[in-house]
Design a protein around this motif. Structure first.
Motif, short mmCIF file in Angstrom:
data_model
loop_
_atom_site.label_atom_id
_atom_site.label_comp_id
_atom_site.label_asym_id
_atom_site.label_seq_id
_atom_site.Cartn_x
_atom_site.Cartn_y
_atom_site.Cartn_z
N ASP A 89 -69.81 -6.91 147.97
CA ASP A 89 -70.75 -5.80 148.20
C ASP A 89 -70.00 -4.69 148.92
O ASP A 89 -69.59 -4.85 150.06
CB ASP A 89 -71.93 -6.28 149.04
CG ASP A 89 -73.05 -5.24 149.12
OD1 ASP A 89 -72.74 -4.03 149.09
OD2 ASP A 89 -74.23 -5.64 149.22
N ARG A 91 -71.13 -1.24 148.94
CA ARG A 91 -71.98 -0.08 148.67
C ARG A 91 -71.68 1.13 149.55
O ARG A 91 -71.94 2.26 149.14
CB ARG A 91 -73.45 -0.47 148.74
CG ARG A 91 -74.00 -0.88 150.08
CD ARG A 91 -75.41 -1.43 149.94
NE ARG A 91 -75.42 -2.68 149.21
CZ ARG A 91 -76.50 -3.18 148.60
NH1 ARG A 91 -77.65 -2.52 148.64
NH2 ARG A 91 -76.44 -4.33 147.98
N ALA A 362 -74.70 6.55 142.32
CA ALA A 362 -75.42 5.29 142.13
C ALA A 362 -76.07 5.25 140.75
O ALA A 362 -76.04 4.21 140.07
CB ALA A 362 -76.47 5.11 143.22
N GLY A 368 -70.37 1.62 144.84
CA GLY A 368 -70.29 2.03 146.23
C GLY A 368 -69.61 3.38 146.32
O GLY A 368 -69.22 3.97 145.31
N PHE A 384 -77.66 3.96 147.62
CA PHE A 384 -77.24 2.80 146.82
C PHE A 384 -78.25 1.67 146.91
O PHE A 384 -78.44 0.93 145.93
CB PHE A 384 -75.83 2.36 147.23
CG PHE A 384 -74.76 3.19 146.58
CD1 PHE A 384 -74.24 2.84 145.36
CD2 PHE A 384 -74.31 4.36 147.19
CE1 PHE A 384 -73.28 3.62 144.73
CE2 PHE A 384 -73.35 5.15 146.58
CZ PHE A 384 -72.82 4.78 145.34
N HIS A 393 -73.76 -5.35 143.55
CA HIS A 393 -73.10 -4.32 142.73
C HIS A 393 -73.89 -4.16 141.45
O HIS A 393 -74.93 -4.80 141.26
CB HIS A 393 -71.64 -4.70 142.44
CG HIS A 393 -71.50 -6.07 141.86
ND1 HIS A 393 -71.91 -6.41 140.57
CD2 HIS A 393 -71.00 -7.22 142.39
CE1 HIS A 393 -71.67 -7.68 140.34
NE2 HIS A 393 -71.13 -8.21 141.44
#
Length: 532
Positions: A89, A91, A362, A368, A384, A393
């Motif tokens: 992750d 973001r 996004a 990210g 996000f 994701h």
């Protein structure tokens, strides 16, 4: 006089700085020497290939996807290695130099998923910064970086589970570290930064459930990515840790790399974790490579070139499609705005632009994005979160609707905006202020409400060079000449003359890299001669 032993360590050629011996251990100096002897000759060959490719671009005025690597692009089956848990992750990622202890603590505590600990564009490579950037990361992993500022304010790390994952960015292949030599030659800055960080931290990071993760800057070809991959294999074998422990995200911030995204991921597939879409370095690379192309490749004011420009959309959408097709993360560009606590109205207008930019990324499929200030972390995260929800994701979005041609990536002439006098003046103002700070050893600089780094100065001085060389006529009818640039620089120097700093030296260097007939590939090369 006898020749140096093939096993002799790197030699330190600098006045010692505090705690230097903790970083430059016998083991570290031997490891740097091994990296240098094995990989610097290939680095040199690849830099020569850059020059040859640039000459070919000057001759043809074009770029294309590589015919000889078509099989890599057409093979539907290969993927990069699955992301480790710490990089699943991403973001929100915050960027900043590692050479400042306060910024190190703030970045780790920022709430971002990742901190890009920067030894490259956001760090001026004084010997102190090179050594203390490494020390700050070593201290952070050992949780001994907490400190109290002179004013009494205390800075302390949050619990380990709340800290950002570090992805370290070493210097690019073109830069040397003159304070370290092997067999009489300086060690490349890339190998210096990578080698010291990896040797001191790899095992500790594994114990913490993470690993040695890197951002690779200024990559221009898949052959340069192959060199990095070989460095990674050698380093992992050297420490006896499993291959694939290292993970690398490559910045696609050169126009030549944009034509080799798949090949770059392929070369690093055992170690790759994603690609990143930058902005200023990418535009700087376009100017550098197509500077002989006349009006067709002239860029307008840098602030007039948004990520929604057709050629920038082609680049970013191709990056998302490429990454997701191969199982890699696609990371978006920088929000450089520094929130102001004194001007709420201007603050909100700027934040609205940040939200629009992150909403676009996004929606386009990025997994990210970057911010430069902790106050922007929740802003970007909300954008996000709205798209990702609980997913780490959106690699499932393959963007098979995207079709990008070679011509679209360099369709600069589709821009309607023209260079302006205010754009020229801003380029001089920003470059002058950044270069002055860099020569003082400060690589991340707040200028006019934005956090700027070396990429800012590169695009600014490159546009000045391009506009003079092409004889650009501004929107008010004035032609850009060397005399006009010198006059604007004289005015800006007069405006800051009363402020402390090496303004004359910065002014002179700016004019040198903006007006010399022979274009300097990187302004940091002549600037490094003046540093320290």
């Amino acid at each position: 006089m006898s020749a140096p032993s093939p096993s002799s360590p790197a030699v330190v050629r600098a006045r010692p700085v505090e705690r230097q011996e903790e970083v430059l251990t016998e083991e570290a100096l031997a490891f740097l020497a091994a990296l240098h002897r094995r990989f610097t000759p290939r680095r040199d060959e690849l830099l020569a290939r850059r020059a040859a490719r640039r000459a070919e671009i000057a001759r043809t005025g074009t770029l294309d996807f590589l015919p000889r690597t078509a099989a890599v692009r057409e093979d539907p089956d290969w993927r990069v290695a699955p992301a480790p848990a710490a990089l699943e992750d991403r973001r929100v990622e915050i960027t900043g130099p590692a050479d400042d202890r306060k910024m190190t603590v703030n970045a780790l505590n920022s709430g971002a998923r990742v901190w890009l600990a920067d030894f490259e564009d956001a760090s001026a490579p004084t010997w102190h910064n090179v050594v203390h950037g490494q020390l700050n990361l070593i201290d952070a992993y050992a949780r001994r970086i907490d400190f109290t500022a002179p004013g009494g304010k205390a800075y302390a790390l949050r619990p380990a589970g709340e800290l950002a994952t570090v992805v370290m960015r070493p210097r690019g292949w073109h830069l040397d570290e003159r304070h370290l030599t092997v067999d009489g030659r300086p060690v490349p800055g890339a190998l210096t930064d990578f080698g010291l960080y990896f040797l001191h931290n790899a095992r500790r990071l594994l114990e913490l459930g993470k690993g040695p993760y890197f951002y690779l800057p200024k990559t221009e070809s898949h052959l340069e990515a192959r060199l990095w991959n070989d460095v990674f294999v050698f380093a992992q074998d050297h420490l006896g840790i499993p291959r694939g422990t290292i993970r690398a995200t490559v910045l696609i911030e050169t126009i030549t790399a944009a034509y080799e995204m798949e090949e770059i991921l392929y070369e690093l597939r055992e170690h790759a974790s994603g690609l990143n879409a930058g902005r200023w370095d990418y535009l700087f690379s376009i100017v550098k490579n197509f500077r002989d192309g006349g009006e067709k490749f002239v860029l307008p004011d840098r602030n007039a070139i948004t990520m929604t420009a057709p050629f920038m959309r082609a680049y970013t959408e191709l990056l998302v499609r490429t990454c997701h097709r191969r199982g890699a993360h696609a990371i978006g560009g920088m929000a450089a705005f520094i929130p102001s606590r004194k001007d709420p109205e201007a603050n909100e207008a700027a934040l609205a632009k940040v939200r629009a930019d992150k909403d676009r990324e996004a929606a386009d499929g990025f997994d990210g994005s970057w911010v430069a200030h902790p106050d922007l972390v929740p802003v970007a995260r909300a954008c996000f979160d709205a798209v990702l929800g609980d997913r780490p994701h959106q690699k499932h979005r393959l963007r098979e609707d995207v079709r990008v041609t070679a011509v679209q990536l360099v369709a600069v002439d589709t821009l309607e905006a023209r260079p302006t006098y205010e754009g020229l003046r801003n380029a001089v103002q920003v470059a002058l202020r950044y270069i002055e700070a860099w020569l003082r050893g400060v690589g991340a600089v707040a200028i006019f409400g934005l956090m700027e780094d070396a990429a800012t100065a590169e695009i600014s001085r490159s546009q000045l060079w391009q506009w003079v060389d092409a004889g650009v006529v501004l929107e008010d009818g004035r032609q850009v000449t060397a005399a006009l640039v010198r006059e604007v620089a004289r005015q800006e120097l007069a405006a800051v003359r009363g402020e402390p700093g090496g303004w004359q030296e910065a002014h002179d260097l700016l004019l040198r890299v903006a007006l010399d007939e022979d274009y300097a590939d990187f302004l940091t090369l002549p600037a490094y001669e003046l540093l320290d």
